[in-house]
Write a protein that holds these residues in place. Structure first.
Motif, PDB file in Angstrom:
ATOM      1  N   ASN A  88      -0.778  -0.818   6.641  1.00 52.79           N
ATOM      2  CA  ASN A  88      -0.476  -1.746   7.727  1.00 52.79           C
ATOM      3  C   ASN A  88       1.029  -1.942   7.827  1.00 52.79           C
ATOM      4  OD1 ASN A  88      -3.443  -3.076   7.255  1.00 52.79           O
ATOM      5  ND2 ASN A  88      -2.651  -3.527   9.291  1.00 52.79           N
ATOM      6  N   TYR A 110       3.812  -4.713   9.154  1.00 55.41           N
ATOM      7  CA  TYR A 110       3.916  -6.137   9.448  1.00 55.41           C
ATOM      8  C   TYR A 110       5.267  -6.409  10.103  1.00 55.41           C
ATOM      9  CZ  TYR A 110      -0.158  -6.802   6.471  1.00 55.41           C
ATOM     10  OH  TYR A 110      -1.412  -6.756   5.933  1.00 55.41           O
ATOM     11  N   ALA A 167       0.352  -8.721  11.783  1.00 52.80           N
ATOM     12  CA  ALA A 167      -0.213  -7.501  11.196  1.00 52.80           C
ATOM     13  C   ALA A 167      -0.542  -6.533  12.319  1.00 52.80           C
ATOM     14  CB  ALA A 167      -1.459  -7.822  10.379  1.00 52.80           C
ATOM     15  N   TYR A 192      10.510  -6.405   9.033  1.00 49.96           N
ATOM     16  CA  TYR A 192       9.275  -5.606   9.021  1.00 49.96           C
ATOM     17  C   TYR A 192       9.115  -4.953   7.664  1.00 49.96           C
ATOM     18  CZ  TYR A 192      11.846  -1.187   9.326  1.00 49.96           C
ATOM     19  OH  TYR A 192      12.652  -0.112   9.058  1.00 49.96           O
TER      20      TYR A 192
END
Length: 447
Positions: A281, A283, A304, A338
């Motif tokens: 993932n 973020y 997310a 990020y």
């Protein structure tokens, strides 16, 4: 006178009798023997003297009986025939039975003979008995295991096919299951099969379990064995054990941002899954607005982005997400953080938090913006201290930057409302001075 002529004619006839007798002599067959006897083959040999006449011949083969077995019904095998030109010399003949399409049975008695025919008659040799060798199943030795990882191993063995085409299987099963049930019959097992040609020397066979589409579990004990089968039987190799290595969590090789615009960007990373299937993932979090007298609160929650999945591998795999396609629109001039998170069966890994600033509207940007690789954490969130920076061409956007006047006007016009909003969260006595400082810092620029 007539008597004399008759006598001379009689003498001439009698003189031809020995030559006629010699021409009528049948061929001679001798020195019958057998060589190269194995479980399934033999070489038949014999000699023929055609005694001056063109001669044809054929081998005869019959099965017999071998004590203490009961006698079998005699079977005659069709064998090829041949021809010898007229001569007075012996000719040595050989016939390989396998080459003639005949496969013998192991440990069986056979009788063969040679039959030769010419205009002088037919001669059959006295015959010769022989017994084939006992059956020989393949032999297995030299079992070993190498290149052990958390999900794979290479298994090897030396198999002697004993002259016959041989198929082999490699069986791999989880050791606890085998020990519980006393055998592989009730355990989930992996089998890999192959074939080796006939021969009489040991041949090395190797099986990479993962390449054969079978996956092992990390840090687990396994039992493996080889089996080899030819027409003479099956041989089972010894049971051997090995244990797979501990699995490693995925590693974040690098993180970067590209195609940065005032409202969009592409987040990128390289992930090494360390051999295990991995989900990941990205973020994204907008950083709070901070002035000399404090930061805007509360801090925004990280977003997310859509998850992805990677297959097990031991090389870095590139992944990316375009923010607009993921439903995220950047605020021009805003400061963002990020990071990427990757999780496999061996645990999670979080990459280092990176930062970038979305350019203001109308500010030209190069097509690619990258950040150098940062550290990573397998135990929790990474600290923001000492993080990597985002570089646009030769300008660094995080650090000591002297923006152009045009860029400053736009940033000030946008950040004054945010600064005033942040002042509302200050104690009542500090709000007036906070607003005064905000207007002084941002409100007079560009007027």
């Amino acid at each position: 006178m007539g008597l004399v002529v008759f006598v001379l004619a009689l003498i001439a006839v009698l003189a031809t009798v020995p030559a006629i007798a010699a021409a009528a002599t049948p061929p001679s067959v001798f020195d019958e023997s057998v060589s190269g006897i194995t479980e399934h083959d033999a070489m038949l040999e014999a000699s023929i003297n055609p005694n001056g006449l063109k001669t044809t011949y054929r081998f005869r083969l019959e099965s017999g009986c071998l004590p203490p077995r009961e006698c079998l019904v005699i079977e005659t095998y069709p064998l090829p025939s041949g021809e010898i030109p007229a001569s007075s010399e012996a000719h040595h003949l050989t016939l390989d039975l396998n080459g003639a399409g005949v496969t013998l049975e192991p440990y069986t008695e056979y009788r063969y003979s040679l039959e030769a025919t010419s205009s002088g008659g037919t001669t059959e040799g006295p015959g010769h008995f022989f017994t084939t060798a006992p059956a020989s199943a393949p032999s297995i030795g030299g079992e070993s295991v190498s290149n052990i990882t958390s999900t794979d191993a290479a298994l090897e063995a030396k198999i002697n096919p004993e002259g016959l085409e041989t198929t082999y299987e490699v069986w791999v099963g989880a050791l606890p299951c085998v020990e519980e049930f006393g055998g592989p019959e009730r355990c989930e097992e992996d089998k890999v099969a192959g074939t080796i040609p006939g021969g009489f020397s040991a041949q090395t066979v190797s099986v990479d379990i993962a390449k054969a589409s079978h996956e092992l579990k990390p840090n687990s004990p396994y039992l493996y064995s080889f089996r080899a089968t030819n027409m003479d039987g099956t041989t089972y190799g010894a049971n051997k054990e090995f244990k797979t290595a501990d699995a490693s969590p995925p590693s974040i090789v690098s993180e970067s941002v590209s195609h940065l615009t005032p409202t969009d960007a592409t987040l990128e990373a390289q992930i090494n899954t360390e051999g295990l299937e991995t989900t990941y993932n990205f973020y994204l979090q907008e950083a709070p607005l901070c002035l000399d007298f404090g930061c805007e609160v509360p801090e925004r929650e990280p977003v997310a982005l859509p998850a992805g999945k990677l297959l097990g591998s031991f090389v870095g795999q590139s992944v990316s997400v375009e923010l607009n396609s993921a439903g995220v629109t950047l605020n021009p001039g805003a400061d963002y953080r990020y990071w990427v998170s990757a999780t496999s069966g061996a645990g999670p890994t979080r990459g280092q938090t990176q930062r970038f600033i979305a350019p203001e509207n109308g500010t030209a940007q190069p097509p690619n913006t990258t950040t150098p690789p940062g550290s990573q954490s397998t135990t929790g969130p990474a600290s923001d201290a000492g993080q990597g920076t985002v570089t646009l061409g030769a300008s660094t956007l995080v650090g000591n930057v002297t923006p152009s006047p045009k860029l400053t006007v736009l940033m000030g016009a946008q950040k004054l409302p945010k600064a005033l909003k942040g002042c509302k969260h200050k104690p009542r006595k500090q709000r007036a001075s906070c607003k005064k400082q905000a207007r002084k810092q941002y409100g007079t620029i560009g007027r």
